[in-house]
Design an enzyme around this catalytic site. Structure first.
Site, PDB file in Angstrom:
ATOM      1  CG  ASP A   1    -107.697  83.587  -4.569  1.00  0.00           C
ATOM      2  OD1 ASP A   1    -108.794  83.822  -4.032  1.00  0.00           O
ATOM      3  OD2 ASP A   1    -107.599  82.999  -5.659  1.00  0.00           O
TER       4      ASP A   1
ATOM      5  CG  HIS B   1    -116.699  83.123  -8.334  1.00  0.00           C
ATOM      6  ND1 HIS B   1    -116.126  82.013  -8.905  1.00  0.00           N
ATOM      7  CD2 HIS B   1    -115.959  83.405  -7.221  1.00  0.00           C
ATOM      8  CE1 HIS B   1    -115.082  81.643  -8.176  1.00  0.00           C
ATOM      9  NE2 HIS B   1    -114.961  82.455  -7.152  1.00  0.00           N
TER      10      HIS B   1
ATOM     11  CG  HIS C   1    -107.126  82.927 -10.881  1.00  0.00           C
ATOM     12  ND1 HIS C   1    -107.871  81.777 -10.783  1.00  0.00           N
ATOM     13  CD2 HIS C   1    -107.329  83.593  -9.727  1.00  0.00           C
ATOM     14  CE1 HIS C   1    -108.494  81.754  -9.608  1.00  0.00           C
ATOM     15  NE2 HIS C   1    -108.177  82.853  -8.954  1.00  0.00           N
TER      16      HIS C   1
END
Length: 302
Positions: free
Chosen positions: A65, A139, A264
């Site tokens: 994405d 992340h 987001h």
């Protein structure tokens, strides 16, 4: 002109209301395209952003994405015969992914894309725009956020210029030289101007709260930051390496941000006002809950 053009605001998948990520920052004569997800090229058409406006492509990490729009954008650069070089920044650990994206299909490559992978955090580039920095985020895959820093300057004061007899082309000569002889006396820039803080822009995508988030957001005039979840799903945010709207707002408050842009969003949410309400409980500055094709001006210089 300095403004953010939001091309897409959805996390993970596109929905009826939101395209995947995509953010274009107009910064004077430069154009920064951040995290082009699937469908970015089409969103650019709707927003009136041409491929020729892009001077830098910045990818935070290689989840789809945030990067599946790269092939279309790069091929469009060549199709439109963009003559200036476009610098591409992305985590060096994802070189294989970027190469696949860049050459995902056959095309006649005419545009010059200069790959400048991010090996480690710190200063990436210096140009007319100021300084471009990258700081490491937290992340499941390697991720970097980006920070644009304009050097401090000086604001010329018309009344002072008139007082010292500095007019017309002499103003530019004074700015360049730092001092100037006028009617037998030396006039310095400091005598006819005042300090003007440079502007700062920060782009923070998929991450848990970490040191890098705060370094990126420090003193930002405009902070674009992911707020995938509301606090009620805080455990999901921590597990999958994301922020809540409350956490994003806390960052803005502690870092002295002037304008906060939340984006987001998980497709589970259909009421954007909930993000504003949660953020406003932490941050009393200007809050924008981004929607596709939103245009957000960078706050005027102080």
């Amino acid at each position: 002109m300095r403004e953010l053009v939001v091309l897409g605001t959805g996390s993970q998948v596109a929905s009826r209301e939101r395209s995947q990520n995509g953010y274009f920052l107009r910064w004077d004569s430069d154009g920064f395209l951040f995290d082009p997800g699937e469908g970015t090229q089409r969103q650019m058409l709707y927003a009136g952003v041409s491929a020729g406006a892009i001077t830098r492509l910045c990818v935070t990490h290689f989840h789809g994405d945030h990067c599946l729009g790269v092939p279309g954008v790069i091929q469009r650069l060549s199709l439109d015969d963009v003559r200036h070089p476009v610098h591409a920044h992305y985590p060096a650990s994802g070189q294989e992914y970027f190469t696949r994206l860049r050459y995902a299909a056959s095309f006649f490559e005419r545009a010059e894309v200069r790959e400048e992978p991010v090996e480690e955090e710190g200063l990436l580039s210096v140009g007319s725009f100021g300084q471009l920095w990258a700081w490491r985020l937290e992340h499941p895959v390697e991720s970097f956020g980006y920070q644009l820093v304009e050097p401090d300057g000086r604001r010329m004061l018309p009344d002072r210029l008139a007082q010292y007899g500095v007019v017309g082309p002499a103003v530019s000569r004074l700015q360049q030289a730092g001092s100037l002889e006028v009617d037998g006396r030396t006039v310095t820039v400091e005598q006819v101007s005042e300090p003007r803080p440079g502007q700062r822009f920060a782009f923070v995508m998929d991450t848990r709260l970490c040191e890098g988030v705060f370094r990126l957001a420090d003193g930002a005039d405009l902070l674009v930051i992911e707020s995938t979840y509301l606090s009620s799903e805080g455990e999901l945010a921590r597990r999958f390496g994301h922020l809540t709207a409350r956490q994003a707002a806390r960052v803005a408050r502690e870092c002295g941000v002037r304008k906060l842009v939340l984006t987001h969003f998980s497709q589970r949410y259909t009421e954007p006002d909930r993000f504003h309400e949660e953020a406003a409980a932490e941050f009393d500055g200007e809050i924008v809950v981004a929607a596709d094709l939103t245009r957000v001006s960078v706050p005027t210089r102080r």
